[in-house]
Design a protein around this motif. Structure first.
Motif, mmCIF file in Angstrom:
data_model
loop_
_atom_site.group_PDB
_atom_site.id
_atom_site.type_symbol
_atom_site.label_atom_id
_atom_site.label_comp_id
_atom_site.label_asym_id
_atom_site.label_seq_id
_atom_site.Cartn_x
_atom_site.Cartn_y
_atom_site.Cartn_z
ATOM 1 N N THR A 50 1.290 -1.357 -0.143
ATOM 2 C CA THR A 50 0.278 -0.060 -0.201
ATOM 3 C C THR A 50 1.230 1.343 -0.266
ATOM 4 O O THR A 50 1.782 1.398 -0.196
ATOM 5 N N ALA A 51 0.331 2.666 -0.166
ATOM 6 C CA ALA A 51 0.599 3.734 -0.026
ATOM 7 C C ALA A 51 1.251 4.302 1.045
ATOM 8 O O ALA A 51 2.733 4.224 1.169
ATOM 9 N N ASN A 52 0.272 3.524 1.871
ATOM 10 C CA ASN A 52 1.313 4.123 3.855
ATOM 11 C C ASN A 52 2.003 3.112 3.944
ATOM 12 O O ASN A 52 3.067 3.187 4.532
ATOM 13 N N TYR A 53 2.454 1.677 3.408
ATOM 14 C CA TYR A 53 3.240 1.005 3.832
ATOM 15 C C TYR A 53 4.416 1.437 2.336
ATOM 16 O O TYR A 53 6.279 1.438 3.270
ATOM 17 N N VAL A 54 5.143 2.156 1.213
ATOM 18 C CA VAL A 54 6.061 2.682 1.147
ATOM 19 C C VAL A 54 6.418 3.903 1.725
ATOM 20 O O VAL A 54 7.276 4.152 1.632
ATOM 21 N N PHE A 55 5.104 4.896 2.437
ATOM 22 C CA PHE A 55 5.168 5.960 2.767
ATOM 23 C C PHE A 55 6.850 5.667 3.780
ATOM 24 O O PHE A 55 7.315 6.241 4.858
ATOM 25 N N ASP A 56 6.087 4.993 4.921
ATOM 26 C CA ASP A 56 6.695 4.198 5.947
ATOM 27 C C ASP A 56 7.984 3.731 5.659
ATOM 28 O O ASP A 56 8.588 4.410 6.838
ATOM 29 N N ILE A 57 8.441 2.678 4.766
ATOM 30 C CA ILE A 57 9.583 2.561 4.843
ATOM 31 C C ILE A 57 10.772 4.163 4.057
ATOM 32 O O ILE A 57 11.402 3.693 4.735
ATOM 33 N N TYR A 58 9.651 5.183 3.440
ATOM 34 C CA TYR A 58 10.246 5.815 3.268
ATOM 35 C C TYR A 58 10.981 6.476 4.814
ATOM 36 O O TYR A 58 11.967 7.669 4.177
ATOM 37 N N GLN A 59 10.295 6.552 5.464
ATOM 38 C CA GLN A 59 10.146 7.139 7.033
ATOM 39 C C GLN A 59 10.872 6.284 7.392
ATOM 40 O O GLN A 59 11.331 6.917 9.283
ATOM 41 N N ASN A 60 11.613 4.805 7.112
ATOM 42 C CA ASN A 60 11.901 3.748 8.035
ATOM 43 C C ASN A 60 11.312 3.837 8.983
ATOM 44 O O ASN A 60 12.194 3.242 10.102
ATOM 45 N N ASN A 61 10.165 3.224 8.797
ATOM 46 C CA ASN A 61 9.538 3.091 10.185
ATOM 47 C C ASN A 61 8.998 1.352 9.708
ATOM 48 O O ASN A 61 7.249 1.385 10.472
ATOM 49 N N GLU A 62 9.282 0.690 8.247
ATOM 50 C CA GLU A 62 8.493 0.149 8.085
ATOM 51 C C GLU A 62 9.700 -1.070 7.638
ATOM 52 O O GLU A 62 10.000 -0.741 7.238
ATOM 53 N N LYS A 63 9.479 -2.512 7.382
ATOM 54 C CA LYS A 63 10.071 -3.826 7.075
ATOM 55 C C LYS A 63 10.211 -3.420 5.753
ATOM 56 O O LYS A 63 9.298 -3.508 4.618
ATOM 57 N N TYR A 64 11.792 -3.535 5.227
ATOM 58 C CA TYR A 64 12.120 -3.315 4.354
ATOM 59 C C TYR A 64 12.898 -4.088 3.811
ATOM 60 O O TYR A 64 14.292 -4.405 4.407
ATOM 61 N N LEU A 65 13.210 -4.785 2.411
ATOM 62 C CA LEU A 65 15.265 -5.513 1.854
ATOM 63 C C LEU A 65 15.603 -4.564 1.912
ATOM 64 O O LEU A 65 15.601 -3.622 1.212
ATOM 65 N N TYR A 66 16.802 -5.264 1.837
ATOM 66 C CA TYR A 66 17.837 -4.250 1.682
ATOM 67 C C TYR A 66 19.524 -5.037 1.809
ATOM 68 O O TYR A 66 19.357 -5.981 2.308
ATOM 69 N N PRO A 67 20.615 -4.142 0.971
ATOM 70 C CA PRO A 67 21.380 -4.791 0.309
ATOM 71 C C PRO A 67 22.566 -5.139 1.701
ATOM 72 O O PRO A 67 23.286 -4.409 2.162
ATOM 73 N N VAL A 68 23.354 -6.200 1.759
ATOM 74 C CA VAL A 68 24.657 -6.676 2.599
ATOM 75 C C VAL A 68 25.593 -7.054 1.712
ATOM 76 O O VAL A 68 25.134 -7.661 0.396
#
Length: 405
Positions: free
Chosen positions: A293-311
């Protein structure tokens, strides 16, 4: 290879895109003029245009030729190019082919794949070296957020209404928002503009830029929000962070942008139909997009939600998520460990990965894997029921003369 001259052979359709690459020369080939149809197959045509093209290529006298394209047509062309060494698909280079066959073994079980396409390609011609990926960086980042509204496959597309809602959340007083994309995506821009109430600081550039102009805009931007599409990779090349939205046939472990500052909006990894095939029709009402959802992606923008990231490890980029409870993620780690041992004489430091997986799930999966391997050793039956061992069975078919432990 700072002192090496690099030539890039591609379809003329992509010649403009190739111009942004750090190569010495682009050789563009008109595919319509070098091909013909035989027995319902597209093959290399021995006509005047194609023979002149080959003569032009072979006049250069290459030291190394690398084929990054799996198609039979590319193989036909590659076989006619003269070079001291050949790597990649159809090269007959043993190390190169072994590596590519390992990657191809996940075609039938993509959820167990963890090798980014960048690493697939680079290790197809220098297996034992871990050279860092170089990229361009524009130090003059502007207060611009780019939204790329479309992809080449509708199943990969995030709904335009979601982009509209997201744009309403974003701080437009601080950032300009640019809508970007190709002419074929112009309708998305019209729908977005019609739905958006507050259009201040929003600029529709869809279909109004060539690739060089698009690359410049992305290089100057602070952030790109996009599906799995060309602009996402351009952003990584120019060190522009992205929030990438993956769904349908797009699988981030394979094709996420190659940059440590990228964040990937994730589909539930336990969803069995994801990722699907490019050509299939969705029968599940696009369930993979339902929680993006848009809320979910915005929470990623704010660093408040789970997301995959590279190592990063000896293979290259590997995507992780804090406390992953997916059995598939654990299985990915085991196959990555196999790749590190077999090709790089290293191993996955699982003790250092503990923060990325649920320990209880890890133990259950470990027990399951041991059970499947034990059954296989006792029966020697390559059962299609064995989800974990499917890539292993397929790899054995691709490399029948190799002892794969």
């Amino acid at each position: 290879f700072s002192e090496t001259k690099i030539y890039f052979l591609c379809s003329s359709i992509f010649s403009e895109a190739a111009e942004i690459l750090d190569v010495d020369s682009v050789i563009a080939a008109n595919l319509d003029l070098i091909t013909e149809k035989q027995n319902n197959k597209i093959v290399f045509s021995q006509n005047k245009y194609s023979l002149n093209l080959l003569e032009k290529i072979n006049r250069i006298k290459f030291d190394v030729a690398i084929n990054l394209n799996i198609s039979k047509l590319a193989g036909d062309i590659f076989s006619k190019i003269m070079a001291s060494q050949k790597f990649g698909y159809y090269s007959n280079n043993e190390k190169s082919i072994e590596w590519l066959y390992f990657v191809l073994s996940f075609i039938k079980t993509r959820k167990l794949s963890s090798i980014n396409l960048v690493d697939v390609y680079r290790h197809s011609f220098f297996i034992n070296e871990t050279i860092p990926i170089s990229r361009r960086e524009n130090p003059k980042k502007e207060n611009i957020i780019c939204l790329s509204l479309g992809t080449r496959n509708l199943k990969r597309n995030w709904n335009v209404s979601n982009f509209v809602k997201l744009a309403e959340f974003l701080p437009k007083s601080k950032y300009k928002i640019y809508l970007i994309g190709s002419k074929s995506e112009s309708e998305n821009g019209k729908i977005f503009t019609k739905m958006m109430r507050d259009r201040d600081n929003i600029f529709n550039l869809i279909g109004k830029t060539n690739i060089s102009q698009l690359a410049k805009i992305i290089s100057e931007s602070s952030l790109l929000i996009s599906g799995d599409t060309g602009p996402m990779h351009i952003a990584s090349y120019y060190s522009t962070p992205t929030i990438a939205i993956f769904s349908g046939p797009a699988y981030p472990f394979e094709t996420a942008g190659y940059f440590y500052k990228n964040k990937i909006a994730i589909v539930d990894d336990n969803l069995r139909c994801y990722p699907c095939r490019e050509s299939t029709v969705c029968k599940n009402n696009f369930v993979c997009n339902s929680h993006l959802t848009a809320n979910y992606v915005f929470d990623i923008y704010q660093n408040n939600e789970k997301y995959l990231y590279p190592v990063y490890d000896e293979i290259g980029q590997f995507l992780v998520l804090k406390q992953n409870d997916s059995p598939d993620f654990i299985m990915k780690m085991f196959y990555r460990d196999f790749a590190l041992k077999y090709f790089f004489h290293s191993n996955l430091r699982i003790e250092n990965m503990a923060e990325f997986y649920d320990k209880e799930v890890y133990q259950k999966v470990l027990k399951l894997i041991r059970r499947e391997i034990k059954i296989y050793k006792l029966t020697k039956l390559e059962s299609s029921d064995s989800y974990f061992l499917k890539p292993y069975f397929y790899l054995k078919q691709l490399l029948p003369k190799k002892k794969i432990i």
